[in-house]
Design a protein around this motif. Structure first.
Motif, PDB file in Angstrom:
ATOM      1  N   ALA A 104       0.831  -1.202   0.000  1.00 24.27           N
ATOM      2  CA  ALA A 104       0.000   0.000   0.000  1.00 24.27           C
ATOM      3  C   ALA A 104       0.868   1.257   0.000  1.00 24.27           C
ATOM      4  O   ALA A 104       0.601   2.213  -0.737  1.00 24.27           O
ATOM      5  N   LEU A 105       1.918   1.271   0.813  1.00 24.28           N
ATOM      6  CA  LEU A 105       2.829   2.416   0.842  1.00 24.28           C
ATOM      7  C   LEU A 105       3.513   2.596  -0.506  1.00 24.28           C
ATOM      8  O   LEU A 105       3.667   3.721  -0.990  1.00 24.28           O
ATOM      9  N   GLY A 106       3.909   1.477  -1.120  1.00 24.45           N
ATOM     10  CA  GLY A 106       4.601   1.530  -2.396  1.00 24.45           C
ATOM     11  C   GLY A 106       3.715   1.878  -3.565  1.00 24.45           C
ATOM     12  O   GLY A 106       4.212   2.094  -4.683  1.00 24.45           O
ATOM     13  N   ASP A 149      -4.307  16.977   0.458  1.00 24.08           N
ATOM     14  CA  ASP A 149      -3.015  17.028   1.145  1.00 24.08           C
ATOM     15  C   ASP A 149      -2.526  15.625   1.486  1.00 24.08           C
ATOM     16  O   ASP A 149      -1.333  15.319   1.358  1.00 24.08           O
ATOM     17  N   GLU A 150      -3.446  14.757   1.917  1.00 22.60           N
ATOM     18  CA  GLU A 150      -3.072  13.391   2.284  1.00 22.60           C
ATOM     19  C   GLU A 150      -2.590  12.608   1.062  1.00 22.60           C
ATOM     20  O   GLU A 150      -1.640  11.833   1.139  1.00 22.60           O
ATOM     21  N   LYS A 151      -3.229  12.813  -0.070  1.00 25.22           N
ATOM     22  CA  LYS A 151      -2.791  12.142  -1.301  1.00 25.22           C
ATOM     23  C   LYS A 151      -1.365  12.548  -1.648  1.00 25.22           C
ATOM     24  O   LYS A 151      -0.546  11.707  -2.034  1.00 25.22           O
ATOM     25  N   TYR A 152      -1.065  13.824  -1.519  1.00 26.40           N
ATOM     26  CA  TYR A 152       0.278  14.315  -1.835  1.00 26.40           C
ATOM     27  C   TYR A 152       1.320  13.711  -0.892  1.00 26.40           C
ATOM     28  O   TYR A 152       2.368  13.237  -1.342  1.00 26.40           O
ATOM     29  N   LEU A 153       1.033  13.721   0.400  1.00 22.14           N
ATOM     30  CA  LEU A 153       1.981  13.168   1.371  1.00 22.14           C
ATOM     31  C   LEU A 153       2.184  11.671   1.161  1.00 22.14           C
ATOM     32  O   LEU A 153       3.300  11.157   1.271  1.00 22.14           O
ATOM     33  N   ALA A 154       1.103  10.958   0.836  1.00 14.82           N
ATOM     34  CA  ALA A 154       1.205   9.511   0.597  1.00 14.82           C
ATOM     35  C   ALA A 154       2.007   9.215  -0.661  1.00 14.82           C
ATOM     36  O   ALA A 154       2.696   8.185  -0.735  1.00 14.82           O
ATOM     37  N   SER A 155       1.950  10.094  -1.645  1.00 15.89           N
ATOM     38  CA  SER A 155       2.710   9.869  -2.886  1.00 15.89           C
ATOM     39  C   SER A 155       4.208   9.885  -2.627  1.00 15.89           C
ATOM     40  O   SER A 155       4.984   9.282  -3.376  1.00 15.89           O
ATOM     41  N   LYS A 156       4.633  10.568  -1.551  1.00 15.04           N
ATOM     42  CA  LYS A 156       6.055  10.613  -1.198  1.00 15.04           C
ATOM     43  C   LYS A 156       6.548   9.262  -0.687  1.00 15.04           C
ATOM     44  O   LYS A 156       7.760   9.017  -0.643  1.00 15.04           O
ATOM     45  N   ASN A 157       5.626   8.396  -0.273  1.00 11.53           N
ATOM     46  CA  ASN A 157       6.011   7.073   0.241  1.00 11.53           C
ATOM     47  C   ASN A 157       6.426   6.109  -0.867  1.00 11.53           C
ATOM     48  O   ASN A 157       7.111   5.118  -0.605  1.00 11.53           O
ATOM     49  N   ILE A 158       6.001   6.379  -2.093  1.00 11.23           N
ATOM     50  CA  ILE A 158       6.166   5.405  -3.176  1.00 11.23           C
ATOM     51  C   ILE A 158       7.624   5.058  -3.426  1.00 11.23           C
ATOM     52  O   ILE A 158       8.018   3.879  -3.401  1.00 11.23           O
ATOM     53  N   SER A 159       8.458   6.062  -3.651  1.00 15.13           N
ATOM     54  CA  SER A 159       9.865   5.797  -3.970  1.00 15.13           C
ATOM     55  C   SER A 159      10.600   5.194  -2.786  1.00 15.13           C
ATOM     56  O   SER A 159      11.456   4.315  -2.959  1.00 15.13           O
ATOM     57  N   LEU A 160      10.278   5.621  -1.567  1.00 19.10           N
ATOM     58  CA  LEU A 160      10.946   5.089  -0.379  1.00 19.10           C
ATOM     59  C   LEU A 160      10.624   3.616  -0.192  1.00 19.10           C
ATOM     60  O   LEU A 160      11.520   2.797   0.078  1.00 19.10           O
ATOM     61  N   ALA A 161       9.362   3.242  -0.348  1.00 21.02           N
ATOM     62  CA  ALA A 161       8.967   1.839  -0.184  1.00 21.02           C
ATOM     63  C   ALA A 161       9.634   0.957  -1.237  1.00 21.02           C
ATOM     64  O   ALA A 161      10.119  -0.140  -0.931  1.00 21.02           O
ATOM     65  N   ARG A 162       9.667   1.423  -2.467  1.00 24.87           N
ATOM     66  CA  ARG A 162      10.232   0.620  -3.551  1.00 24.87           C
ATOM     67  C   ARG A 162      11.747   0.497  -3.435  1.00 24.87           C
ATOM     68  O   ARG A 162      12.335  -0.432  -3.986  1.00 24.87           O
ATOM     69  N   LYS A 163      12.366   1.421  -2.704  1.00 22.06           N
ATOM     70  CA  LYS A 163      13.799   1.334  -2.448  1.00 22.06           C
ATOM     71  C   LYS A 163      14.101   0.398  -1.277  1.00 22.06           C
ATOM     72  O   LYS A 163      14.949  -0.497  -1.384  1.00 22.06           O
ATOM     73  N   LEU A 164      13.408   0.585  -0.158  1.00 23.16           N
ATOM     74  CA  LEU A 164      13.685  -0.191   1.049  1.00 23.16           C
ATOM     75  C   LEU A 164      13.272  -1.654   0.930  1.00 23.16           C
ATOM     76  O   LEU A 164      13.910  -2.539   1.516  1.00 23.16           O
ATOM     77  N   PHE A 165      12.201  -1.915   0.163  1.00 26.04           N
ATOM     78  CA  PHE A 165      11.646  -3.266   0.119  1.00 26.04           C
ATOM     79  C   PHE A 165      11.772  -3.889  -1.271  1.00 26.04           C
ATOM     80  O   PHE A 165      10.896  -4.619  -1.720  1.00 26.04           O
ATOM     81  N   SER A 166      12.882  -3.620  -1.939  1.00 21.93           N
ATOM     82  CA  SER A 166      13.108  -4.189  -3.267  1.00 21.93           C
ATOM     83  C   SER A 166      13.647  -5.606  -3.159  1.00 21.93           C
ATOM     84  O   SER A 166      14.330  -5.964  -2.192  1.00 21.93           O
ATOM     85  N   ARG A 167      13.332  -6.413  -4.153  1.00 25.67           N
ATOM     86  CA  ARG A 167      13.821  -7.790  -4.191  1.00 25.67           C
ATOM     87  C   ARG A 167      15.345  -7.825  -4.268  1.00 25.67           C
ATOM     88  O   ARG A 167      15.998  -8.654  -3.619  1.00 25.67           O
TER      89      ARG A 167
END
Length: 356
Positions: free
Chosen positions: A277-279, A326-344
């Motif tokens: 969901a974060l990603g 505002d919440e949509k914008y803040l949540a969009s910032k999670n996408i790149s971080l999640a895909r970096k931290l939890f990559s295969r």
């Protein structure tokens, strides 16, 4: 022994072992781990219970796997089957997802000190295993692998980690959608095994009176809990607001029709669903317990309600609905971080450090 591999001709660097009969995050992790190793060029075999959800998912993913049949956690049949697999496969690393069958694994490894036994923990535990008998069985473990800092602290309290054993954290990976969904509508979703403590009932009660549509997605292994959810939907006349959907092979695709990930679980080791969901940029709401504060420390934007406080949970739901842009914008910032931290790639790279 049922199976899908010719053990007489294959040799394996790693055996991933998951003997659970459930259909949840740990079981999916086992398949993902085996698939990730295989794609990285590491000869890997997934060993699972015959006819289990894990076996079905491995078949679907094309992951080399071997099915074993047994009836009890301490089983001579299981011991002999594991010994045969490990000896014929010339295996050097055994990664066990779970704890229940450790006694059988201990005896299966007698006379094979060359095998590096890694026990991987994905669930918060409450009962101490530091009695003499458990110390004996856990003395065979070479490395205790946790999927969050929360679980690492939990393992220190519960598990007898010997001085010769390693203990560390490697975050599990997720395979994200190529393109995150474009969030436009106020709809909530909960993805997870439908069982007491997973938070479906809390989510349902939290959206009551808010008008927020909610979709509950997951297979059920708790008939009583499922009945409670259905009864609550009926009693509150929420049939048009709350939809129950069975397990989905690719649940991330449902995120295209959602904006809020409402996940008030009573406790998690990590949560694949939350990572996904974060990603994908969903606005995430959970309880302030177990692993969830760790996501905030990692830098993610999410809302944490007081633990098991449904009124506070509903208050956060309303807050998100009232500040949706505002919440949509803040949540969009999670996408790149999640895909970096939890990559295969990151998970496999870190796993290589604990393999022989």
């Amino acid at each position: 022994m049922a199976g899908h591999c010719d053990m007489t001709t294959n040799r394996y660097d790693v055996v991933v072992l998951c003997l659970s009969h459930f259909a949840g995050g740990m079981e999916l992790d086992a398949v993902k781990m085996a698939e990730g190793f295989s794609k990285a060029g590491i000869r890997t075999l997934l060993v699972c219970r015959h006819g289990s959800f894990v076996a079905q998912q491995a078949q679907h993913a094309g992951v080399p796997h071997q099915e074993v049949e047994f009836r009890s956690k301490l089983s001579l049949k299981l011991i002999f089957q594991l010994r045969q697999i490990l000896m014929q496969g010339d295996v050097r690393n055994l990664i066990f997802l779970g704890t229940s069958e450790l006694k059988s694994i201990y005896f299966a490894l007698v006379g094979m000190p060359q095998i590096n036994l890694i026990v991987r923990y994905g669930t918060t535990m409450s009962t101490s295993k530091k009695d003499p008998l458990h110390r004996w069985f856990y003395s065979r473990v070479n490395y205790h692998l946790c999927i969050s800092e929360h679980l690492k602290n939990n393992v220190r309290k519960i598990i007898p980690v010997s001085r010769k054993s390693g203990l560390g954290v490697i975050y599990t990976s997720s395979v994200f959608l190529p393109e995150p969904p474009v969030i436009a509508v106020k709809k909530a979703i909960h993805v997870g095994r439908i069982a007491a403590g997973k938070g479906q009932l809390d989510a349902l009660l939290a959206v009551a009176g808010t008008g927020l549509p909610l979709k509950l997605v997951g297979s059920s292994d708790d008939d009583d809990y499922l009945a409670r959810i259905k009864n609550e939907i009926s009693a509150r006349n929420m049939a048009k607001q709350v939809i129950l959907t069975d397990f989905q092979q690719k649940p991330q695709q449902l995120f295209h029709d959602a904006s809020i990930f409402l996940f008030p679980s009573h406790g998690e080791g990590l949560s694949n669903a939350l990572i996904e969901a974060l990603g994908n940029g969903l606005i995430c709401i959970a309880y302030n317990n177990t692993v969830f504060p760790e996501f905030q420390r990692l830098g993610f934007h999410l809302h944490l309600a007081r633990n098991q406080d449904i009124d506070h949970l509903r208050e956060l739901v309303r807050k998100v609905m009232n500040n949706f842009s505002d919440e949509k914008y803040l949540a969009s910032k999670n996408i790149s971080l999640a895909r970096k931290l939890f990559s295969r790639e990151k998970e496999v790279k870190h796993m290589l450090a604990v393999l022989k």
